[in-house]
Scaffold this motif. Sequence first.
Motif, mmCIF file in Angstrom:
data_model
loop_
_atom_site.group_PDB
_atom_site.id
_atom_site.type_symbol
_atom_site.label_atom_id
_atom_site.label_comp_id
_atom_site.label_asym_id
_atom_site.label_seq_id
_atom_site.Cartn_x
_atom_site.Cartn_y
_atom_site.Cartn_z
ATOM 1 N N LEU A 60 -8.642 35.250 4.360
ATOM 2 C CA LEU A 60 -7.513 36.014 3.833
ATOM 3 C C LEU A 60 -7.643 36.170 2.324
ATOM 4 C CD1 LEU A 60 -4.797 37.256 4.756
ATOM 5 C CD2 LEU A 60 -3.734 35.081 4.213
ATOM 6 N N ALA A 65 -3.172 41.008 -0.402
ATOM 7 C CA ALA A 65 -2.921 41.699 0.858
ATOM 8 C C ALA A 65 -1.441 41.683 1.193
ATOM 9 C CB ALA A 65 -3.705 41.027 1.980
ATOM 10 N N VAL A 67 0.694 40.970 4.281
ATOM 11 C CA VAL A 67 0.558 40.427 5.624
ATOM 12 C C VAL A 67 1.774 40.862 6.429
ATOM 13 C CG1 VAL A 67 0.356 38.351 7.014
ATOM 14 C CG2 VAL A 67 -0.800 38.491 4.799
ATOM 15 N N ARG A 93 -4.420 46.880 0.986
ATOM 16 C CA ARG A 93 -5.007 46.067 2.052
ATOM 17 C C ARG A 93 -3.878 45.442 2.881
ATOM 18 N NH1 ARG A 93 -7.245 40.101 1.582
ATOM 19 N NH2 ARG A 93 -8.481 39.942 3.485
ATOM 20 N N VAL A 95 -3.004 43.119 6.247
ATOM 21 C CA VAL A 95 -3.491 42.261 7.312
ATOM 22 C C VAL A 95 -2.352 42.116 8.321
ATOM 23 C CG1 VAL A 95 -4.225 39.922 7.901
ATOM 24 C CG2 VAL A 95 -5.090 41.030 5.824
ATOM 25 N N TYR A 117 -4.496 48.437 9.513
ATOM 26 C CA TYR A 117 -4.791 47.048 9.164
ATOM 27 C C TYR A 117 -6.263 46.823 8.862
ATOM 28 C CZ TYR A 117 -0.197 46.461 11.309
ATOM 29 O OH TYR A 117 1.119 46.568 11.629
ATOM 30 N N ASP A 118 -6.508 45.954 7.880
ATOM 31 C CA ASP A 118 -7.855 45.479 7.598
ATOM 32 C C ASP A 118 -8.365 44.795 8.876
ATOM 33 O OD1 ASP A 118 -10.110 44.813 6.319
ATOM 34 O OD2 ASP A 118 -9.223 43.431 4.866
ATOM 35 N N TYR A 119 -7.563 43.869 9.383
ATOM 36 C CA TYR A 119 -7.765 43.288 10.711
ATOM 37 C C TYR A 119 -6.433 42.715 11.183
ATOM 38 C CZ TYR A 119 -8.266 39.215 7.658
ATOM 39 O OH TYR A 119 -8.070 38.277 6.693
#
Lengths: 177, 166, 652
Positions: A60, A65, A67, A93, A95, A117-119
């Motif tokens: 992370l 980011a 979240v 970014r 997440v 999402y980035d992931y």
Amino acid sequence: MNRILLFVPLAIFALMGITFWVGLGIEDKTSLPSPLIDHPFPEFELGVVEDGRTLTTADLQGKPALVNVWATWCPTCKAEHAFLNELAADGVRIVGINYKDDVEKARDWLAAFGNPYDYNLSDPKGKLGLELGVYGAPETFLVDADGIIRAKHIGDLNADVWKKLKPQFDAMSGAEQ
Amino acid sequence: MHPQRKKRLRLILFLVIAVGAAVGLAMYSLSQNINLFQTPTQIANGEVPPGRTIRAGGLVVEGSVVRDKEGLGVTFRVTDGQSEVPIHYEGILPDLFREGQGIVALGQLDNSGVFEASEVLAKHDENYMPPEVQDALEKAHLDGKAKMENANSSDTDTSYGKGAGY
Amino acid sequence: MENLALYLPEIGQFALILALVMAVLQVVIPLLGVNQGQLWLMGYARPFAVGQALFLVISLFVLAACFVMDDFSVAYVAANSNSLLPVQFKISAVWGAHEGSLLLWVTMLGLWSVAVALLSRSLPLDMVARVLSIMGMISVGFILFTLETSNPFARHLPSPPMEGGDLNPLLQDFGLIVHPPTLYMGYVGLSVAFAFALAALMSGRLDAAWARWSRPWTTAAWIFLTVGIALGSWWAYYELGWGGWWFWDPVENASLMPWLVATALLHSLAVTEKRGLFKSWTVLLAIFAFSLSLLGTFLVRSGVLTSVHAFASDPERGVFILALLGICVGGSLLLYAIKAPTVASVGRYEVVSRETFLLLNNLVLVVMALAVLTGTLYPLVYDFMGLGKLSVGAAWFNTMFVPLTVILAVLMGLGAASRWKKDTLPRLAGVTAVAALVAIVFAVVTPFIVQGEWQGKVVLGLGVAAWLVAATLADIWKKSHGKLAKIPKLGMSYLGMVLAHTGVAITIVGVTMVSNYSIEKSVRMSPGDVETLGDYQFEFTQSGKIEGPNYTSQAVRFNVIQDGEVIEQLTPEKRHYSARNSIMTEAAIDVTLFRDIYVSMGEPLENGAWGMRLQVKPFMRWTWLGAIFMALGGFLAMLDKRYRRRVGVAQA
């Protein structure tokens, strides 16, 4: 004497009004946005929705980011998804934490509505959610490059909310550069 | 004083006394009928005497729901992220009772530390957390934070809230 | 056409803005006219009111159209609808959440203003101007609130979601199509009585004519409130799936408080109209009734009453509401404090007289409202003071309401039988002695015959209900001199009262019976099992699946058996709504006038067994039937000839 009596209802109302006002003031002071603010993001080791690989807290870090805690069963998440797509297009970014959800459904969702999402971390049991003090989806955390939580927003993320969060996020990105 | 006025004054006086008495009785009865909300941490710390009717709530711990073989008895644990309390309930659970969901139960603590619920409430909205439960979770987090700071934050990796025995 | 549909939300928002402009004009121009004594300026009050309502209705229709056309680019639609949702629920989803119900609220305010504008030919023009101007002020406040903090037309652009989040399944029901609009009509309708009271205060003409003008409006609002509350209770009963019909939760309390005060107001207005008394008190009640309506609609909707957190999470909305409430209630109470002394009541009455009974009745109703207010706000105040979280148990509300209702019912009988101005106890006792005797005998004998035992509460409940009916009948007998043909000539107003008071008696019987004689059982049942409850056997015959438009459900079929015969088949369901992944219990109810059989499903257990809740609830329907009688009574009273008199008489 009669005349004074007529002011009694007004006085009672004013008293109630003041109590309300003061009470709400107290409430605002004691309820912190989240006790997690300025603390490191909780430890995790979770699978990724998109490809199944496992990531940990270390992944992370490195870059600030947003979240975002979401789920396919959450109508508000659906409502905020479009805005997340916009943010991602602007280079933010994001997440995702897919909270108490089914990986298959989450994949279908991302295929249908786009993936900002980035992931996405899969949190089917809501364990990470509990550690983050999540009450329900959606919730969004601002996490800086060192993995420290800097802000939290409960409810959907929209242009108005982002107006307030953006300066903080930009500052974090600036510090990193 | 004018007799008419005197009569009026007497009526007003009577009304004031009657209203005063009614309010007094009502407030007394109110104080007998309130159910305080207690967090799992407060209960675990022994702040709640057995037998007193209170409301308790938290998140239902994953995997803790055990149904009786016969009848409708069910036992589960609730957590605020710091402590857990076992709850026993006899009857129909609400639709939104699920593991991981926030619930509020009304009942009494028995002598063995089990909360005997007469009513279990879960709101009809999966996004909605009962405000009391929300508060309890926050408090537990705050306590956790304070404890960590006391421990001189030597171990910054410790996650918040002990989780619940996953 | 294609393009028009694309910009529909903008059209809706634009209409709302135009409505705001109209509302501002509706406030300013007529008031200016009153101030300057210019009749032509006052004359603008009506057209502006009509214009405002027109734009509000357009706005509401546009929002409904967005729902019907599945325009998920509108955030509110996306959050509360779904393409699979049946169309009637798409329409009712308009008021399924905060933003839309606010729009519905102001639209109704606009419609009430139009009603006042069109049905006020008998009123002096300056009065119409004042009343509509005040209603305009309320409108301005709430349209601003809608546009500023709760815009239902806000968009998700440029990339709208493909599908909506669906309406809360709890709200996907006929009850929810009709309940909120009815209740809102009541809440908003009280603004008319409020506006009349303030207008009378401003002009200093607090007289019998004012009372006569505002009575039918108050009655109309009261009817909507009565029906709205009953619908809410009925809906909760069959939809929440466990057979409760009144929970004393903040939402219900919020609707009950204005009803209690509005009931007091109706009776106080009667005294003001007939005898020119209690003027200040009546004005105060009108202010309270509307203030409590505002409290009901907005504090509850915004969630402030149930949780302070709702306030903290959206402070802008909360502060706006508090400010609006403050201006509205504070302003009117200030006006009251300054202006009320100039309109002191004249006229005398003896201690034993109808005036006294009505005053006492008012007092009891206000005390009831205060009790509800206390119970509702107490947890909030407790929380504010940092003492912790608590809830006030239903037991407390019941403790308060049982004795107060008994007192109220006794006073109702006496009040209806007594004379204006001066009466004597011996006369009153003579008139009501038979009724009292009938009531006592009925209350004591009936439970014994039916149940074989006495319960204090049952004796009391049946007693006051019987007293109310008997006293009312005795009064009719006396007034019509025992001739049936004379009854219709007693006047619509009087017959309305008779009907409404009978309604109260019916509700009291219903509540008494269902609270004391309901039986229920929660059991584990497998296919083939038979359970006995009271006089009935419940046979679990089969279980299976049912597919609905946006849900699938598991269902169980029951035979209800009485004296060895199957009297009814019941099919309770457990529905799963996929869009929100939520589960709903659909109870199955067998209804007769004298008892409800209520079967609902709990959770599935192993080997095909289910937790089942079986209930038999005697006289359940009477609780709501009474409300229908009350509403009909109010309707009759509104039809009374004297409200349709022309200017000359009204100004006398």
